[in-house]
Design an enzyme around this catalytic site. Structure first.
Site, mmCIF file in Angstrom:
data_model
loop_
_atom_site.group_PDB
_atom_site.id
_atom_site.type_symbol
_atom_site.label_atom_id
_atom_site.label_comp_id
_atom_site.label_asym_id
_atom_site.label_seq_id
_atom_site.Cartn_x
_atom_site.Cartn_y
_atom_site.Cartn_z
ATOM 1 N N HIS A 501 0.827 -1.210 0.000
ATOM 2 C CA HIS A 501 0.000 0.000 0.000
ATOM 3 C C HIS A 501 0.860 1.258 0.000
ATOM 4 O O HIS A 501 0.679 2.147 -0.851
ATOM 5 C CB HIS A 501 -0.917 -0.005 1.223
ATOM 6 N N GLU A 502 1.779 1.346 0.939
ATOM 7 C CA GLU A 502 2.591 2.558 1.035
ATOM 8 C C GLU A 502 3.480 2.741 -0.189
ATOM 9 O O GLU A 502 3.744 3.872 -0.611
ATOM 10 C CB GLU A 502 3.426 2.544 2.319
ATOM 11 N N HIS A 505 1.735 4.696 -2.807
ATOM 12 C CA HIS A 505 1.918 6.142 -2.651
ATOM 13 C C HIS A 505 3.279 6.569 -3.211
ATOM 14 O O HIS A 505 3.398 7.607 -3.875
ATOM 15 C CB HIS A 505 1.855 6.533 -1.181
ATOM 16 N N HIS A 508 3.226 6.881 -6.882
ATOM 17 C CA HIS A 508 2.504 8.094 -7.268
ATOM 18 C C HIS A 508 3.460 9.292 -7.277
ATOM 19 O O HIS A 508 3.371 10.174 -8.143
ATOM 20 C CB HIS A 508 1.342 8.326 -6.294
#
Length: 713
Positions: A501-502, A505, A508
């Site tokens: 998940h991290e 980011h 991104h």
């Protein structure tokens, strides 16, 4: 989640001061005289290390205050030159000039806020308390400058005649909106009132932050005997013994708390009394009196935010906040949460009934995780303990997270040990694009420590911008308990998903390909920013990826297919609990921020109880993921009136997973399309427009309902 960025020229310009744990180490030496520090202050010039990587080897605590002072003074001088320019306003001499301004302050703030979250101490905490109201005032000075706003207002009125490209036109529109939402149109008298409110809010949020993190350490559960930890692994018990020794409690055992209501050891502790004590210690944080009690701060923050929104012409703070999100209105958020609550709670109650069957009687909230593992073992013939030997940290990171990114996007990673770090556990990697050119630098800070805030997050030390010629320096932070020396770091499945998940980011930020720093990377609405990271979670269980990293830490043997199949079959298991605890926190966040100033209650806990009851989520076995008094997402800034964002983003995520599956999954062509249409675009266009560019349509709700096991209710 991404650590909120310090946006030098935005309505939220005041430093995104995030909570950080109280350091047990000694504080730094007394600050030197400002002029002496400034002369050799590494924060005042861009680092000469690759990609302007921070000089952690040179930065000292005493550098921050003089660097802040110099950075703010420089920034105000730059802004004054723009506002006082006698030439007619143009896009270049006003908006682009503003984008170029404040670089020193941005560098200082990014470095400070990241270190204060990841490696704080008493000195940094003191600086945070001092600087938060000053930075709020600094932001207000700029955003309420009448001459500056007049130039922006003039350009905004002419925006269709300026011949701007799409990104530039959108930047002008965002600047205008940011200034208006910050109070640029208020009277001089009301501007002064709003400035005072903003300063009080910043100070109160900082106090709330620090109370939460200090009490998190102070509330650790102390146990007298090894027998009380029955059910935990030998490694976990040794970790508890080490934690006790670090506190001067030789012979005892300490279970440190995480920042959520639920605590991971609850799934394994066999002693029901110890489980009850652990959950009680967690749930009473911030509400039991003493120096860390947050009840009055909650009331103050809720009232001040409501007053702020009223001054700006909104009925409540949630209405003000949501106007700038993809959800747009409180009605839209209330509708989503209200529709999902009944089936989620009904699902949770069925799960609770199953637990009581296997327990042979009533269970308490503290028993949920313990008996859930037993139901899982009975229904799917496995428990979480069987998985951990296959999830060794380095395998997960290199052969899982990185492997998936290489397959999907063609990027590669090379660890380097020559760059300085702020803690010896931090690892640093060069990231190369498919063409072999350097794309980014990535820091992996995976272990929990007292000087580090709880949870998991991504932040940026340097953001990408073609205007400034910068590339990203990005960090991921987890809070994995560090095992004793020589022992392997074995993750839970939740920790594995968090790592993926991290890194979503991080991608991104790494793939950002924008001109203006205002739009870089994760500079998107809060109810959109979690979407790309949630999409990246899908690769944690993608067969090709899982087979590459899920290997026994001792033998190297792949996780047996039978166990993989059981994990897949159990994917919807316990979703009633998961959805209900999240909805309860989201509903509390909205309830607090949909109040007018006059409606702020006198009794925080009574209001919380009534709010949960009114929303139909007052199921005693499933308390909110965060209770009000330690709800840092909501009362420390960051995700105030926006905690619903994870679920809102998950709707887009679930739809995107369908798209990846329809198009063959882990393929370069799919990664390249996702990168081109969405990940690289940052905040350069309306978020939902970017989603439609990727998906080809709006998101349907059905994939989310199916994932959460709510479609058959």
């Amino acid at each position: 989640m991404p650590q909120p960025r310090m946006l030098v020229l935005a309505a939220s310009l005041a430093l995104a001061l995030s909570p950080a744990a109280h350091a047990a180490t000694a504080t730094a030496a007394a600050p030197a005289a400002p002029h002496a520090v400034t002369a050799a202050n590494p924060l005042l010039t861009a680092s000469t290390l690759p990609l302007q990587y921070p000089r952690f080897d040179q930065i000292r605590d005493e550098h921050f205050l003089p660097a802040y002072q110099a950075g703010m003074a420089e920034h105000l001088k730059e802004v004054a030159a723009i506002a006082d320019n006698v030439q007619a306003p143009t896009f270049d001499n006003t908006v682009v000039a503003l984008e170029r301004s404040g670089r020193t302050l941005q560098r200082v703030s990014a470095t400070f806020s990241n270190l204060q979250a990841a490696n704080t101490n008493d000195t940094l905490d003191k600086i945070e308390r001092e600087m938060s109201p000053k930075l709020a005032a600094h932001s207000d000075t700029i955003m309420m400058n009448p001459k500056l706003f007049k130039r922006i207002d003039t350009l905004h009125a002419q925006r269709d005649k300026l011949g701007l490209d799409g990104e530039s036109k959108y930047l002008l529109e965002r600047y205008y909106k940011d200034f208006v939402r910050a109070g640029a149109k208020l009277s001089a008298r009301d501007k002064q009132k709003l400035k005072a409110l903003n300063g009080e809010i910043a100070t109160s949020e900082t106090a709330f932050n620090q109370n939460v993190l200090k009490e998190l350490n102070a509330s650790a559960l102390v146990l007298d005997s090894r027998a009380e930890l029955a059910g935990l692994s030998d490694t976990a018990i040794d970790t508890a013994a080490n934690a006790a020794r670090e506190r001067g409690l030789d012979g005892k055992f300490v279970i440190a708390l995480t920042n959520t209501t639920g605590q991971p050891p609850l799934a394994e502790l066999q002693d029901a009394g110890v489980r009850a004590r652990l959950l009680k210690a967690s749930m009473e944080r911030g509400s039991r009196g003493g120096e860390f009690d947050n009840r009055e701060l909650v009331r103050k923050i809720a009232r001040l935010r409501a007053q702020q929104a009223t001054m700006l012409g909104y009925p409540n703070y949630a209405a003000y906040s949501l106007e700038d999100q993809t959800a747009r209105t409180t009605a839209n958020v209330n509708k989503l949460l209200g529709e999902l609550a009944p089936p989620a709670v009904a699902n949770a109650r069925r799960e609770g009934a199953d637990l009581e069957k296997i327990a042979g009687g009533k269970v308490a909230a503290a028993d949920w995780d313990f008996y859930t593992d037993k139901v899982r073992a009975e229904r799917f013939a496995f428990d979480e303990k069987q998985l951990k030997p296959y999830f060794e940290l380095d395998n997960v990171l290199v052969n899982g997270v990185f492997f998936a990114a290489t397959k999907l996007y063609g990027i590669t990673f090379k660890e380097r040990r020559d760059l300085p770090v702020y803690n010896p556990d931090v690892r640093v990697f060069d990231v190369f694009d498919a063409d072999g050119k350097q794309l980014s630098i990535f820091l992996a800070d995976m272990y929990a420590r007292k000087s580090k805030q709880g949870g998991a997050w991504m932040n940026e030390y340097v953001s990408q911008s073609s205007l400034l010629g910068t590339q990203s320096v990005i960090a991921n932070h987890l809070n994995i308990p560090k095992p004793p020396a020589g022992e392997p770091t074995l993750l839970t499945f939740d920790e594995v998903k968090t790592a993926f998940h991290e890194f979503g980011h991080a991608l991104h930020g790494m793939f950002s390909n924008v001109k203006y720093p205002r739009f870089s990377g994760t500079s998107v609405p809060q109810d959109f920013v979690e979407y790309p990271s949630q999409v990246n979670e899908m690769w944690a269980v993608w067969p090709e990826v899982l087979a590459n990293y899920a290997r026994h830490y001792q033998t190297g043997a792949a996780m047996p297919k039978a166990l993989l199949d059981k994990v897949a079959a159990a994917r919807k298991f316990n979703q009633g609990f998961t959805t209900t605890e999240y909805l309860a926190a989201s509903l509390l966040d909205q309830k607090w921020h949909q109040l007018t100033p006059a409606q702020v209650p006198g009794d925080v806990l009574a209001f919380e109880a009534q709010a949960l009851k009114d929303a139909g989520v007052d199921y005693a076995l499933v308390p909110p993921r965060y209770r009000t008094t330690y709800f840092s997402h909501s009362f420390s800034g960051g995700y105030s009136a926006a905690y619903y964002a994870y679920l809102w983003s998950e709707k887009l995520d679930a739809e995107s997973v369908v798209w990846f599956n329809e198009n063959g999954g882990l393929l370069r062509k799919n990664g390249d399309w996702f990168r081109k249409t969405l990940l690289s675009r940052g905040g350069t266009a309306d978020a939902m427009e970017l989603f439609r560019n990727f998906r080809g349509r709006d998101a349907a709700i059905e994939p989310l309902l199916e994932r959460r096991g709510l479609n058959a209710q």
